[in-house]
Every structure is written in structure tokens, then in C-alpha cells.
Design an enzyme around this catalytic site. Structure first.
Site, PDB file in Angstrom:
ATOM      1  N   PRO A 196       0.619  -1.308  -0.157  1.00  0.00           N
ATOM      2  CA  PRO A 196       0.050  -0.238   0.073  1.00  0.00           C
ATOM      3  C   PRO A 196       1.165   1.255   0.233  1.00  0.00           C
ATOM      4  O   PRO A 196       0.484   2.319   0.411  1.00  0.00           O
ATOM      5  CB  PRO A 196      -0.833  -0.145   0.958  1.00  0.00           C
ATOM      6  CG  PRO A 196      -0.430  -1.437   2.427  1.00  0.00           C
ATOM      7  CD  PRO A 196       0.288  -2.116   0.753  1.00  0.00           C
TER       8      PRO A 196
ATOM      9  N   GLU B 161       1.845  -7.810   9.354  1.00  0.00           N
ATOM     10  CA  GLU B 161       1.325  -6.148   9.419  1.00  0.00           C
ATOM     11  C   GLU B 161       2.690  -5.523   7.859  1.00  0.00           C
ATOM     12  O   GLU B 161       3.050  -4.286   8.080  1.00  0.00           O
ATOM     13  CB  GLU B 161       1.887  -5.864  10.256  1.00  0.00           C
ATOM     14  CG  GLU B 161       0.962  -5.738  10.949  1.00  0.00           C
ATOM     15  CD  GLU B 161       0.158  -7.137  11.263  1.00  0.00           C
ATOM     16  OE1 GLU B 161      -1.612  -6.661  10.998  1.00  0.00           O
ATOM     17  OE2 GLU B 161       0.289  -8.230  11.355  1.00  0.00           O
TER      18      GLU B 161
ATOM     19  N   ARG C  63      -2.038  -8.343 -20.670  1.00  0.00           N
ATOM     20  CA  ARG C  63      -2.692  -7.552 -22.104  1.00  0.00           C
ATOM     21  C   ARG C  63      -2.403  -6.460 -22.325  1.00  0.00           C
ATOM     22  O   ARG C  63      -2.341  -6.639 -23.865  1.00  0.00           O
ATOM     23  CB  ARG C  63      -4.107  -7.352 -21.509  1.00  0.00           C
ATOM     24  CG  ARG C  63      -4.343  -6.142 -21.049  1.00  0.00           C
ATOM     25  CD  ARG C  63      -5.462  -6.037 -19.619  1.00  0.00           C
ATOM     26  NE  ARG C  63      -6.597  -6.153 -21.228  1.00  0.00           N
ATOM     27  CZ  ARG C  63      -6.589  -4.278 -21.850  1.00  0.00           C
ATOM     28  NH1 ARG C  63      -6.271  -4.154 -21.217  1.00  0.00           N
ATOM     29  NH2 ARG C  63      -7.999  -4.961 -22.510  1.00  0.00           N
TER      30      ARG C  63
HETATM   31  C1  4G4 Z   1       3.550  -5.278   2.152  1.00  0.00           C
HETATM   32  C2  4G4 Z   1       3.068  -3.939   2.991  1.00  0.00           C
HETATM   33  C3  4G4 Z   1      -0.894  -4.983  -1.583  1.00  0.00           C
HETATM   34  C4  4G4 Z   1       2.291  -5.550   1.530  1.00  0.00           C
HETATM   35  C5  4G4 Z   1       2.401  -4.313   4.106  1.00  0.00           C
HETATM   36  C6  4G4 Z   1      -0.472  -5.325  -1.029  1.00  0.00           C
HETATM   37  C7  4G4 Z   1      -1.988  -3.143  -0.170  1.00  0.00           C
HETATM   38  C8  4G4 Z   1      -1.625  -3.556  -1.701  1.00  0.00           C
HETATM   39  C9  4G4 Z   1       1.317  -5.998   2.824  1.00  0.00           C
HETATM   40  C10 4G4 Z   1       0.913  -5.089   4.146  1.00  0.00           C
HETATM   41  C11 4G4 Z   1      -1.259  -5.081   1.085  1.00  0.00           C
HETATM   42  C12 4G4 Z   1      -2.378  -2.629  -2.181  1.00  0.00           C
HETATM   43  C13 4G4 Z   1      -0.716  -5.857   5.120  1.00  0.00           C
HETATM   44  C14 4G4 Z   1      -0.516  -3.628   4.701  1.00  0.00           C
HETATM   45  C15 4G4 Z   1       0.055  -6.880   2.144  1.00  0.00           C
HETATM   46  N1  4G4 Z   1      -2.103  -4.462   0.732  1.00  0.00           N
HETATM   47  N2  4G4 Z   1      -3.043  -1.290  -2.281  1.00  0.00           N
HETATM   48  N3  4G4 Z   1      -1.042  -5.683   2.006  1.00  0.00           N
HETATM   49  N4  4G4 Z   1      -0.113  -5.171   4.637  1.00  0.00           N
HETATM   50  O1  4G4 Z   1      -1.719  -2.834  -3.846  1.00  0.00           O
END
Ligand code: 4G4
Length: 244
Positions: A87, A114, A152
Site C-alpha cells: 500500500p 503487518e 494484456r
Molecule cells: C506490504 C506491506 C498491497 C504488503 C504491508 C499489499 C494493499 C496493497 C502488505 C502489507 C497489501 C495495495 C499487510 C498492509 C500486504 N495491501 N494497495 N497488503 N500489509 O496494492
């Protein structure tokens, strides 16, 4: 293109990666795809891949040694993009997908818990991409979205028509409405211009519908879109009609 995915949930990829477009891309030698289980690199009897965060606060963190080993086992060149789905990454857009579709190889890393130990990021990850401003339990669904958007766009994958060029977003605008048979359904008729046979008129109508829809739904996109004088004239006409 070769795509390697690193994940704790390898089974999440089988259904999507055997669906029609992916299957054809792989069959035609345009895509090679391999999933790797991060847990295979745990290197301890308990196969432990996570641990609690320094400083407290609860939750679990994907261990730096395990993730770094897993990445180093698949990476052959330092230049290969190693992308953490996160994220906190740069947001996936058509432009980013088009850029990635030019790569010969991609390594996608799916985090869980996390998050991942910052040192694995520093040592083994060189790009970070988000599919949007929301949190998922893991990076797998984000990786699948990225793979679909990228594959694609690989030349040859969608066939000779190259329908990608007409996509919403390819030219920075949303697409207007589409119709197929019948010409009337529950009293709703297909716009006459589409059945007129005047190709230039059809193109002009479609362009205007795309401009109208973009202006109504995503006016922010109009700031970056490439617009002709005629496009701008039509947009000011729309704004006048709306009374602003
Ligand atoms: C890396 C860091 C991608 C991966 C923290 C992955 C949303 C997206 C994650 C996390 C994700 C996106 C668990 C918060 C795995 N969440 N928006 N989660 N978390 O692309």
C-alpha cells in the site's frame, strides 16, 4: 516475459493463471510464469517466516533473512525489477502497466502480516507498487491485478486487433457507451449514428461520448489527456450547457 511470484499462498495463483488470456499468452510463448513459496526459504525446522516487531505494538513481520533468500534464489540479474506489492508503493496506472509490459522479467513479492522487515526492502527490493489506496491482507490479489494489466499489453497477447489501443485510459480518457444487437431493447434504441455507416461520424460521436463521460465522472483525467482544439470546444459546450 518471465514473471516470478514470491508468496506464502502459492495456490492463490492457479485459477487466474490458467484462465483464457494467461493460458494463450503462455501457450504462444509470450509469457512464462512461476510461483515460488517463500516458506521454502525459512531455513529452520519450524518453517517460521515471521516474527514480532522490535519496539512492540503487536502483529507479525515477514523476516528479512527469509525474504532476502527467497528473492536471491530467483533473481539472476541485479537489474531485474523486484517489485513489492504494497500500500506504500507508487500507484498502478495504465502508464505503469505499459512501462512494465516492456520488461523481459518481473519478480513480484507478496507481503503478508503487518508488512516486511525494512532491511529486505533495502537489500532485495527495487520497486514498490500499490493497486490503490486500501489495505489487503496480502499482496497476492494486488500481484494478480498487476499481472493481468501488464500481460494484456504484451504485443500479440490480445491478438492482431490490438484492442488495447482503444482501452479506457490508453489515451487518458474513459470510454463512452457500447452497444450490440438488438437495435432496440425494452424501448431503448441504439444511437442512430452507430447504425448509419458513416465511419467519420461514428468516430466523432465516440470521441465526444468519451469526453462527456470523462468530464462527468473523472474530470481530473482531462488535465493530463491530450486534447485537440475540437475536443476543447466540445468540452466548453458541455460546461455551458451545464451552466458553469
Ligand atoms: C506490504 C506491506 C498491497 C504488503 C504491508 C499489499 C494493499 C496493497 C502488505 C502489507 C497489501 C495495495 C499487510 C498492509 C500486504 N495491501 N494497495 N497488503 N500489509 O496494492
Amino acid at each position: 516475459m518471465k514473471i516470478d511470484v514470491l508468496t506464502l499462498f502459492p495456490d492463490m495463483f492457479s485459477a487466474v493463471m490458467s484462465e483464457s488470456m494467461m493460458w494463450k499468452a503462455r501457450e504462444h510463448g509470450l509469457l512464462e510464469f512461476e510461483v515460488h513459496d517463500i516458506r521454502d526459504h525459512a531455513g529452520n525446522k519450524q518453517r517460521k517466516v515471521d516474527d514480532s516487531p522490535y519496539g512492540g505494538g503487536g502483529g507479525m513481520i515477514l523476516k528479512a533473512d527469509v525474504l532476502t533468500r527467497a528473492i536471491e534464489a530467483v533473481r539472476q540479474h541485479d537489474e531485474t525489477p523486484v517489485i513489492l506489492m504494497s500500500p506504500q508503493g507508487r500507484v498502478l496506472t495504465h502508464r505503469v502497466a505499459a512501462e512494465l509490459s516492456q520488461c523481459e522479467r518481473l519478480i513480484l513479492v507478496c507481503g503478508h502480516y503487518e508488512g516486511v522487515d525494512e532491511r529486505a526492502r533495502q537489500l532485495a527490493i527495487n520497486d514498490e507498487i500499490s493497486i490503490g489506496d486500501y489495505v489487503l491482507t496480502g499482496g497476492e490479489l494486488a500481484a494478480l491485478v498487476l499481472i493481468d494489466a501488464v500481460v494484456r499489453l504484451i504485443p500479440g497477447v490480445l491478438g492482431a486487433e490490438g484492442a488495447q489501443h482503444r482501452d479506457s485510459h490508453a489515451d487518458g480518457l474513459l470510454e463512452g457507451p457500447h452497444y450490440t444487437r438488438p437495435s432496440e431493447f425494452r424501448g431503448l434504441r441504439v444511437p442512430a449514428v452507430l447504425t448509419s455507416g458513416h465511419h467519420a461520424e461514428v468516430d466523432r460521436w465516440r470521441r465526444r461520448q468519451a469526453l462527456k463521460r470523462t468530464w462527468e465522472r473523472r474530470p481530473d483525467l482531462l488535465e493530463k489527456a491530450v486534447l485537440s482544439e475540437e475536443d476543447r470546444a466540445y468540452l466548453s459546450q458541455l460546461k455551458d450547457e451545464a451552466g458553469d
